[in-house]
Motif scaffolding. Structure first.
Motif: not given
Length: 381
Positions: A279, A281, A291, A310, A313-314, A317, A320-321, A366-367
């Motif tokens: 989350v 980065g 990551r 988290s 959310q992670a 994420q 998505e990323e 995004a949450i």
């Protein structure tokens, strides 16, 4: 709306390898009985939200913040566990391994009687049906601490212990291979002068060299005898990984280098990293980012560590990323993979025969927002 629905309809079901618009049925035993196409029957309307397995958390020390909310303050242990459990469940976590410390610094605010009190409170909460999530205990064993074996004996007859991690926070290696990072952390925490900091480092290094290897070996032997799973912690080198393999380690927690993460993954260990790392980065201690491990294909499990929300959310994420990680694959890092790594093969997937541990999630920007949580088919949040 029924509290314990037998059918969930109008859902985006996150399966092992697909996302299916459809419905899900739960039997009287709290198990998933059918997963299928959209249905018009009565039941809980998910309104097009995601429906995914309840999250499985293997390492969170978040409970301590409720038990000791201020220095020298101790909250009622059962009340603290209930407050922790409520936040855990409302974050979508239906199975949690609460991490309790074994092996303390001489000036630690919490001691192992506090850890025993928290373990008793967790077990009381489970027995009296006070808790929303399913709780197990994870002992974080500091092998460089002189009292670690004595502290472990406090838990010697406790069947709730399902996981131990073998930690060594000695300066100059593993998490603190950078002495500069170690100094920043401890001087800020303890207010040491430079001279006091150097003395502190030398004392820790000398102490660890005499006891850490023997403590690591003894704890692994005890865990093997009791059928407790073992996790390594902060491995930085292939030599660290080889040592972990020799101790029958199942999970590699928070490797600090890509080299160690790859070696752990290749050895069959589940590589676990912090969801806050994803989350935010990067690592708060300057080590490799989660990551980077995900992009290298060697990230298997996420843990919320110190921020329960988290975890969910992670996962979204990552999907998505990182192009190579689909949503089902990302969700597996917080559901089926941690469950399987610890031997809980009755949960973690939306498939017939598994426990109906479920969470309804709506994405708002995004949450992710948790809109409902069910454990064995019964609504708990």
């Amino acid at each position: 709306m029924s509290t314990h629905p037998k059918t969930f309809k109008n859902a985006r079901l996150i399966l092992a390898d697909d996302v299916l618009d459809g419905s899900l049925t739960v039997d009287d035993a709290g198990l998933i009985s059918e997963v299928g196409s959209p249905t018009e029957t009565e039941g809980h309307d998910c309104e097009g939200d995601y429906l995914l397995p309840g999250l499985v958390e293997l390492h969170t020390d978040h409970l301590e913040t409720h038990y000791a909310p201020r220095p020298k303050v101790r909250w009622n242990a059962v009340s603290a566990v209930q407050a922790h459990d409520a936040q855990i469940a409302c974050s979508g976590i239906t199975t949690v391994f609460d991490a309790l410390r074994v092996g303390m610094d001489e000036d630690a605010d919490l001691r192992y009687p506090d850890m025993r009190a928290l373990a008793d409170a967790i077990e009381t909460g489970q027995r009296e049906n006070r808790l929303r999530a399913d709780h197990f205990i994870h002992l974080r064993c500091e092998v460089s601490a002189p009292d670690v074996l004595d502290a472990f004996k406090v838990f010697e007859d406790d069947d709730s212990i399902r996981l131990i991690s073998l930690m060594d926070h000695t300066p100059g290696q593993r998490q603190f291979v950078s002495l500069d990072a170690y100094k920043i952390y401890y001087q800020g925490k303890k207010g040491f002068t430079d001279a006091q900091m150097e003395e502190f480092i030398q004392k820790r290094q000398q102490r660890a060299s005499g006891i850490a290897p023997a403590n690591r070996k003894k704890l692994s032997e005890i865990a093997g005898e009791r059928g407790i799973a073992i996790a390594s912690h902060d491995d930085a080198t292939v030599a660290h990984v080889d040592e972990a393999v020799g101790l029958n380690t199942k999970i590699a927690e928070f490797p600090t280098t890509l080299e160690a993460a790859k070696a752990s993954h290749e050895a069959g260990m589940a590589v676990l990293m912090g969801a806050p790392n994803v989350v935010r980065g990067g690592s708060h201690s300057g080590n490799i980012s989660a990551r980077e491990l995900a992009e290298a294909g060697v990230l298997d499990v996420l843990s919320s560590d110190y921020v329960p929300i988290s975890l969910l959310q992670a996962a979204f994420q990552l999907a998505e990323e990182i192009e190579a990680i689909s949503l089902p694959k990302a969700v597996a890092t917080v559901t089926s993979t941690p469950a399987n790594a610890i031997g809980l093969t009755d949960r973690g997937m939306i498939t017939p025969g598994r426990r109906a541990d479920l969470i309804q999630v709506k994405m708002v920007g995004a949450i992710p927002v948790v809109r409902g949580v069910w454990r064995e088919g019964k609504r708990v949040a």
